[in-house]
Design an enzyme around this catalytic site. Structure first.
Site, PDB file in Angstrom:
ATOM      1  N   ASN A   9     -10.233   0.349  -0.207  1.00 56.36           N
ATOM      2  CA  ASN A   9      -8.743   0.085  -0.333  1.00 56.36           C
ATOM      3  C   ASN A   9      -8.304  -0.496  -1.624  1.00 56.36           C
ATOM      4  O   ASN A   9      -8.215  -1.622  -1.596  1.00 56.36           O
ATOM      5  CB  ASN A   9      -8.079  -0.660   0.924  1.00 56.36           C
ATOM      6  CG  ASN A   9      -6.573  -0.639   0.931  1.00 56.36           C
ATOM      7  OD1 ASN A   9      -6.196  -0.176  -0.002  1.00 56.36           O
ATOM      8  ND2 ASN A   9      -6.046  -1.189   2.022  1.00 56.36           N
ATOM      9  N   CYS A  28       0.763  -1.179   0.078  1.00 58.32           N
ATOM     10  CA  CYS A  28      -0.022   0.194  -0.169  1.00 58.32           C
ATOM     11  C   CYS A  28       0.835   1.465  -0.114  1.00 58.32           C
ATOM     12  O   CYS A  28       0.447   2.450  -0.175  1.00 58.32           O
ATOM     13  CB  CYS A  28      -0.878  -0.112   0.962  1.00 58.32           C
ATOM     14  SG  CYS A  28      -2.115  -1.259   1.211  1.00 58.32           S
ATOM     15  N   HIS A  43      -3.330   7.354   2.599  1.00 60.01           N
ATOM     16  CA  HIS A  43      -3.756   6.078   2.052  1.00 60.01           C
ATOM     17  C   HIS A  43      -5.017   5.823   2.633  1.00 60.01           C
ATOM     18  O   HIS A  43      -5.500   6.007   3.838  1.00 60.01           O
ATOM     19  CB  HIS A  43      -2.610   5.000   2.120  1.00 60.01           C
ATOM     20  CG  HIS A  43      -3.042   3.770   2.156  1.00 60.01           C
ATOM     21  ND1 HIS A  43      -3.614   3.280   0.852  1.00 60.01           N
ATOM     22  CD2 HIS A  43      -2.838   2.367   2.611  1.00 60.01           C
ATOM     23  CE1 HIS A  43      -4.084   1.901   0.810  1.00 60.01           C
ATOM     24  NE2 HIS A  43      -3.654   1.549   1.997  1.00 60.01           N
TER      25      HIS A  43
HETATM   26  O1  UT7 Z   1      -3.857  -1.060   3.373  1.00 58.95           O
HETATM   27  C1  UT7 Z   1      -2.864  -1.289   4.393  1.00 58.95           C
HETATM   28  C2  UT7 Z   1      -3.003  -2.277   5.375  1.00 58.95           C
HETATM   29  N1  UT7 Z   1      -4.167  -2.653   5.997  1.00 58.95           N
HETATM   30  C3  UT7 Z   1      -4.720  -1.941   6.868  1.00 58.95           C
HETATM   31  O2  UT7 Z   1      -4.273  -1.033   7.214  1.00 58.95           O
HETATM   32  C4  UT7 Z   1      -5.980  -2.454   7.620  1.00 58.95           C
HETATM   33  C5  UT7 Z   1      -5.720  -2.530   8.950  1.00 58.95           C
HETATM   34  N2  UT7 Z   1      -6.726  -3.396   9.960  1.00 58.95           N
HETATM   35  C6  UT7 Z   1      -7.989  -3.066   9.846  1.00 58.95           C
HETATM   36  O3  UT7 Z   1      -8.623  -1.907   9.178  1.00 58.95           O
HETATM   37  C7  UT7 Z   1      -8.956  -3.556  10.780  1.00 58.95           C
HETATM   38  O4  UT7 Z   1      -8.309  -4.328  11.584  1.00 58.95           O
HETATM   39  C8  UT7 Z   1     -10.257  -4.405   9.990  1.00 58.95           C
HETATM   40  C9  UT7 Z   1     -10.945  -3.568   9.534  1.00 58.95           C
HETATM   41  C10 UT7 Z   1      -9.393  -5.496   9.042  1.00 58.95           C
HETATM   42  C11 UT7 Z   1     -10.840  -5.484  11.194  1.00 58.95           C
HETATM   43  O5  UT7 Z   1     -11.320  -4.340  12.155  1.00 58.95           O
HETATM   44  P1  UT7 Z   1     -11.140  -4.763  13.814  1.00 58.95           P
HETATM   45  O6  UT7 Z   1     -11.961  -3.478  14.503  1.00 58.95           O
HETATM   46  O7  UT7 Z   1      -9.766  -4.575  13.947  1.00 58.95           O
HETATM   47  O8  UT7 Z   1     -11.968  -6.040  13.975  1.00 58.95           O
HETATM   48  P2  UT7 Z   1     -11.183  -7.362  14.313  1.00 58.95           P
HETATM   49  O9  UT7 Z   1     -10.365  -7.859  13.619  1.00 58.95           O
HETATM   50  O10 UT7 Z   1     -10.744  -7.037  15.951  1.00 58.95           O
HETATM   51  O11 UT7 Z   1     -12.518  -8.181  14.924  1.00 58.95           O
HETATM   52  C12 UT7 Z   1     -13.433  -7.648  15.864  1.00 58.95           C
HETATM   53  C13 UT7 Z   1     -14.640  -8.744  15.634  1.00 58.95           C
HETATM   54  C14 UT7 Z   1     -14.337  -9.999  15.554  1.00 58.95           C
HETATM   55  O12 UT7 Z   1     -15.422 -11.009  16.330  1.00 58.95           O
HETATM   56  P3  UT7 Z   1     -15.042 -11.372  17.736  1.00 58.95           P
HETATM   57  O13 UT7 Z   1     -13.961 -12.521  17.703  1.00 58.95           O
HETATM   58  O14 UT7 Z   1     -15.017 -10.366  18.759  1.00 58.95           O
HETATM   59  O15 UT7 Z   1     -16.601 -12.114  18.088  1.00 58.95           O
HETATM   60  C15 UT7 Z   1     -14.228 -10.550  14.183  1.00 58.95           C
HETATM   61  O16 UT7 Z   1     -14.559 -11.927  13.982  1.00 58.95           O
HETATM   62  O17 UT7 Z   1     -15.486  -8.330  14.572  1.00 58.95           O
HETATM   63  C16 UT7 Z   1     -15.543  -9.514  13.758  1.00 58.95           C
HETATM   64  N3  UT7 Z   1     -15.624  -9.216  12.196  1.00 58.95           N
HETATM   65  C17 UT7 Z   1     -16.607  -8.917  11.484  1.00 58.95           C
HETATM   66  N4  UT7 Z   1     -17.657  -8.884  12.050  1.00 58.95           N
HETATM   67  C18 UT7 Z   1     -18.772  -8.636  10.948  1.00 58.95           C
HETATM   68  C19 UT7 Z   1     -14.243  -9.195  11.475  1.00 58.95           C
HETATM   69  N5  UT7 Z   1     -14.718  -8.683  10.154  1.00 58.95           N
HETATM   70  C20 UT7 Z   1     -16.180  -8.701  10.318  1.00 58.95           C
HETATM   71  C21 UT7 Z   1     -16.891  -8.229   9.307  1.00 58.95           C
HETATM   72  N6  UT7 Z   1     -18.427  -8.272   9.527  1.00 58.95           N
HETATM   73  N7  UT7 Z   1     -16.785  -8.105   8.103  1.00 58.95           N
END
Ligand code: UT7
Length: 328
Positions: A285, A115, A255
């Site tokens: 993204n 990215c 970004h």
């Molecule tokens: O482009 C450069 C590199 N990439 C980035 O900069 C991305 C950086 N990371 C992020 O943007 C975020 O970490 C994500 C958007 C990928 C995920 O968001 P998050 O707030 O960090 O969620 P998480 O991975 O901590 O997950 C929280 C909860 C989990 O459920 P439990 O275990 O708490 O029950 C996930 O399973 O949210 C759940 N979850 C979802 N729920 C509904 C993860 N994805 C989804 C989804 N819909 N699409």
């Protein structure tokens, strides 16, 4: 003699027609519009349908750019194609693009910094202008992320989209163009965001296919933690080094990975939100495409002499920031 800066003299972009909405994703994985919008800021993203690679989007973006600038493809000296999803491992997509647009006098190469690719490419391309070696350098940033996304993985498929942007760099001796940049990388972060198979370590096999190893792998929270601090810090660092206060900066071009990361960078740099280019809600993204697509969309609002701070963070880990003075 006046110092030569590399000025952006034209910008253009291309996004595919097909719109993949949060609603449609609700029917593909266990997710919902409210979660995606509140956790990422994304409402929809574009998907390139048909048998086309990333270079096809670049053809649209670059042909439009050449027309805008009123030059022909054979005037281009160098093409730097920043992408993580090249048409194929080789030949380079820069060579494929050169052939498709008729850039018969250009040499070119692909640059892969995930990215952060576009800020790495902009900085690299600038060196060829500043040294006097080249007069016209194309820096293209684009990805067909849908080609490596697992549409069964709800934590990654909601984020990414397809798109491509391009800028033309030309010499400027009036102080406009790329003034400074800070680029960084830390390979120990590579484990958190990668594509496991398809390279020389794990060439394609039935086993790699069965294991879904050709898809993007991301540990979202780990990436988020690094991104949110490093992207903000590097943008602030380039401002400090150039004695720029938040009042001196006209535009922040971050970004577009997650609205929460963009907001953290906005807060750290002290800019008001009306000075920040944000289109993540429409395109998600697009990896190497995000920054040039923002420049394309805001081109009509940016004025000659405006100070722009570009900032990115991505797989590698890689991150960086560019300070440039808009030239037209
Ligand atoms: O482009 C450069 C590199 N990439 C980035 O900069 C991305 C950086 N990371 C992020 O943007 C975020 O970490 C994500 C958007 C990928 C995920 O968001 P998050 O707030 O960090 O969620 P998480 O991975 O901590 O997950 C929280 C909860 C989990 O459920 P439990 O275990 O708490 O029950 C996930 O399973 O949210 C759940 N979850 C979802 N729920 C509904 C993860 N994805 C989804 C989804 N819909 N699409």
């Amino acid at each position: 003699m006046q110092k030569i800066h590399a000025a952006i003299t034209a910008v253009n972009g291309y996004v595919p027609e097909y719109i993949l909405t949060n609603k449609e994703l609700e029917g593909m994985v266990d997710t919902n519009d409210e979660w995606i919008t509140s956790r990422t800021g994304i409402k929809e993203r574009r998907i390139l349908k048909g048998h086309f690679g990333t270079s096809e989007m670049a053809v649209h973006a670059v042909n439009g750019l050449l027309k805008k600038r009123g030059i022909s493809a054979d005037e281009i000296d160098l093409i730097i194609f920043c992408t993580t999803t090249p048409d194929m491992a080789f030949p380079a997509s820069a060579n494929i693009l050169a052939d498709k647009i008729g850039a018969i006098n250009a040499w070119g190469y692909d640059l892969n910094a995930a990215c952060s690719g576009f800020v790495f490419g902009l900085t690299t391309g600038s060196q060829f202008i500043e040294s006097g070696k080249h007069q016209k350098v194309l820096v293209v940033g684009g990805d067909k992320m849908s080609s490596i996304i697992n549409y069964k993985d709800r934590s990654s498929c909601i984020i990414f989209g397809d798109g491509c942007g391009a800028v033309l760099l030309e010499p400027n001796t009036e102080g406009y163009g790329v003034i400074d940049s800070i680029l960084r990388s830390d390979g120990s972060g590579g484990q958190y965001l990668k594509q496991n198979a398809g390279g020389s370590l794990n060439p394609a096999s039935h086993e790699t296919i069965d294991n879904d190893d050709h898809y993007l792998y991301q540990e979202g929270q780990a990436v988020f933690k690094f991104a949110v601090t490093n992207m903000a810090d590097v943008a602030a660092e380039v401002m400090e080094r150039n004695n720029l206060s938040s009042e001196d900066v006209d535009w922040l071009v971050p970004h577009q990975a997650n609205k929460r990361i963009i907001d953290a960078t906005t807060n750290r740099t002290g800019l008001s939100s009306d000075k920040v280019m944000v289109n993540i809600e429409k395109y998600g993204n697009t990896t190497n495409g995000t920054i040039p697509l923002c420049l394309w969309e805001w081109e009509g609002k940016v004025k000659k002499g405006d100070n722009l701070i570009l900032a990115a963070f991505g797989g590698g880990f890689t991150w960086g920031s560019v300070y440039l003075k808009w030239a037209y």
